[in-house]
Design an enzyme around this catalytic site. Structure first.
Site, mmCIF file in Angstrom:
data_model
loop_
_atom_site.group_PDB
_atom_site.id
_atom_site.type_symbol
_atom_site.label_atom_id
_atom_site.label_comp_id
_atom_site.label_asym_id
_atom_site.label_seq_id
_atom_site.Cartn_x
_atom_site.Cartn_y
_atom_site.Cartn_z
ATOM 1 C CB THR A 145 -0.910 0.036 1.234
ATOM 2 O OG1 THR A 145 -0.120 -0.154 2.418
ATOM 3 C CG2 THR A 145 -1.959 -1.043 1.169
ATOM 4 C CB SER A 146 2.022 3.714 -1.801
ATOM 5 O OG SER A 146 1.454 3.229 -2.993
ATOM 6 C CG ASP A 170 -7.169 3.165 7.605
ATOM 7 O OD1 ASP A 170 -8.155 3.921 7.690
ATOM 8 O OD2 ASP A 170 -7.115 2.047 8.140
ATOM 9 N NE ARG A 194 -6.713 0.536 2.492
ATOM 10 C CZ ARG A 194 -6.362 0.369 3.775
ATOM 11 N NH1 ARG A 194 -7.064 -0.428 4.564
ATOM 12 N NH2 ARG A 194 -5.304 0.975 4.264
ATOM 13 C CD GLU A 198 -9.954 -2.983 8.071
ATOM 14 O OE1 GLU A 198 -9.128 -2.239 8.618
ATOM 15 O OE2 GLU A 198 -10.669 -2.645 7.108
ATOM 16 C CB VAL A 219 -4.662 -1.991 13.192
ATOM 17 C CG1 VAL A 219 -4.861 -0.741 14.050
ATOM 18 C CG2 VAL A 219 -3.171 -2.265 13.014
ATOM 19 N NE ARG A 253 14.497 2.083 12.058
ATOM 20 C CZ ARG A 253 15.073 3.074 12.726
ATOM 21 N NH1 ARG A 253 15.672 2.822 13.882
ATOM 22 N NH2 ARG A 253 15.058 4.304 12.248
ATOM 23 C CG ASP A 297 1.821 -41.384 -0.858
ATOM 24 O OD1 ASP A 297 1.969 -40.133 -0.853
ATOM 25 O OD2 ASP A 297 1.216 -41.984 0.044
#
Length: 433
Positions: A16-17, A52, A84, A158, A191, A236, A388
């Site tokens: 997503t971006s 979001d 989205r 969600e 979330v 990270r 098998d």
């Protein structure tokens, strides 16, 4: 497992971006960068996120940005594109706004429609809410003269309502009153699911929700859809991301949300068989990879020690001390050791079974053998695994994933050849067919 309903049999990455950023000269710069990703950095499914990830005041501009960026670069993008849009089971106004953005983005006159594969619908509720969304898809297709069912619908689980709705899909799909066969991805959104469930943890971290991931994977398998896990927000923590994917793969959930191009690379490569095989040893609650020293696999940890005595061996682990003879030691080590096969190993085994099956043999034994070293002590171990038809079909899953990737992502051919070698790639794309 129900047959997949779409060309893609597997989706490894759901990236997503944000579609519009406030205070930037180019509010579309994030999706513009995403549209330029190629190779292992490019996801199987790219999600320009007009929900979001984008501020409510910027969503109209975000929809226009999707159109501009996809119209310009969508033809060259190697994955599928599924924006989205906003939706909410309890808000007609939100659903209407999402519908209007779908109409705008899918309008052929705006130039992006031919590169849009579908839309992602968040915050769905019970099965009636899923059918509302499906009806909006049908209206969009009708309005713009698109083939009915051509826009794929993916939903984000969600809420408890949405989780329970997955159990009703088999009864609803295929009815003349809906086009739910368009369903593509079932994506977990842990979330908002945590919020909906009123769940708490002492540290404030998200619960792991293994039950949700299992239920989503089961729902996808039963309905011919594809299951995708939600976002892993500690970007990270690469080891944690890999551990999460390993847990998911054991549930049949081979796809995961990716928040950065680095996570995309990890998620694109992790479900594929490794280039090199390796031996692992489980000692207590820890599994370590042994050091390959050619003919010997060396244990270099400190949780196990092995001592040779005049009449046998002393094996010390966190579970205690055992006095064993040679046969008992081998049995104990066989319970602790496992081999992780490489791509080449899997293809070898499948080709060997295919040859035996074609010759009229229904099952064959495959030997795995090595020498383990613990300090100065070496022990030979070996076992026979019966292959098998059922074993063969289970082994086909990672190969089928590779074949699906190879067919749908030609931009990754060069990197896959560098990873495995041309000959292994050629054999892996042919075996099982």
């Amino acid at each position: 497992m129900t047959e997949r309903r779409h060309q893609r049999k597997f989706v490894r990455t759901f990236f997503t971006s944000p579609t519009a950023l406030q205070g930037e000269d180019d509010s579309a710069k994030m999706i513009r960068r995403a549209a330029q990703l190629r190779g292992l950095e490019a996801p199987d499914v790219w999600v320009p996120d007009n929900e979001d990830a984008t501020a409510p005041s910027m969503r109209d501009e975000g929809a226009r940005n999707i159109i501009d960026v996809v119209a310009e670069g969508g033809a060259e993008f190697p994955g599928e594109i599924h924006p989205r849009v906003v939706w909410h089971r309890d808000s007609p106004a939100t659903r209407y706004q999402g519908f209007q953005h779908m109409l705008e983005i899918a309008d052929p006159d705006n130039g992006a429609s031919e590169h849009i594969d579908g839309f992602v619908i968040p915050e769905v509720g019970d099965i009636d809410d899923w059918k509302k969304a499906d009806e909006f898809f049908t209206i969009v297709e009708t309005e713009h003269g698109l083939e009915e069912g051509s826009l794929k619908m993916s939903v984000i689980i969600e809420s408890g309502e949405a989780e329970l709705a997955m159990g009703k899909l088999r009864d609803e799909m295929g009815k003349d009153t809906n086009n739910l066969e368009r369903l593509f991805l079932l994506v977990d959104g842990e979330v908002d699911y945590t919020k909906d469930m009123r769940a708490m943890t002492p540290t404030g971290k998200l619960p792991a929700w293994p039950e949700l991931r299992h239920n989503t994977s089961r729902g996808a398998s039963a309905t011919g859809c594809i299951a995708v896990d939600g976002p892993f927000d500690d970007i990270r923590d690469v080891d944690g991301y890999r551990e999460r994917m390993t847990e998911n793969h054991a549930k049949g959930m081979l796809g995961i949300w990716s928040l950065t191009p680095g996570q995309v690379v990890e998620a694109n490569t992790h479900p594929l068989p490794p280039k090199e095989g390796s031996w692992q040893l489980t000692v207590g609650d820890q599994t370590v990879t042994l050091t390959d020293e050619g003919d010997v696999q060396a244990y270099e940890g400190d949780r196990l020690s092995l001592e040779e005595t005049g009449d046998g061996y002393v094996l010390r682990t966190p579970g205690g001390e055992q006095h064993l003879d040679e046969d008992e030691l081998r049995e104990e080590l066989l319970d602790m050791a496992e081999y992780v096969p490489s791509m080449d190993d899997i293809v070898d085994s499948m080709e060997e079974f295919e040859a035996a099956r074609d010759a009229g043999t229904g099952a064959i034994a495959m030997e795995q053998a090595t020498t383990l070293r613990f300090g100065d002590v070496e022990v030979d171990i070996s076992n026979d695994r019966m292959w098998d038809e059922a074993t063969y079909q289970a082994a086909m899953t990672p190969i089928a994933l590779f074949q699906d990737v190879y067919e749908n992502r030609p931009d990754q051919h060069e990197e896959l050849a560098e990873m495995y070698g041309e000959s292994v790639v050629e054999r892996a794309t042919s075996v099982g067919k």
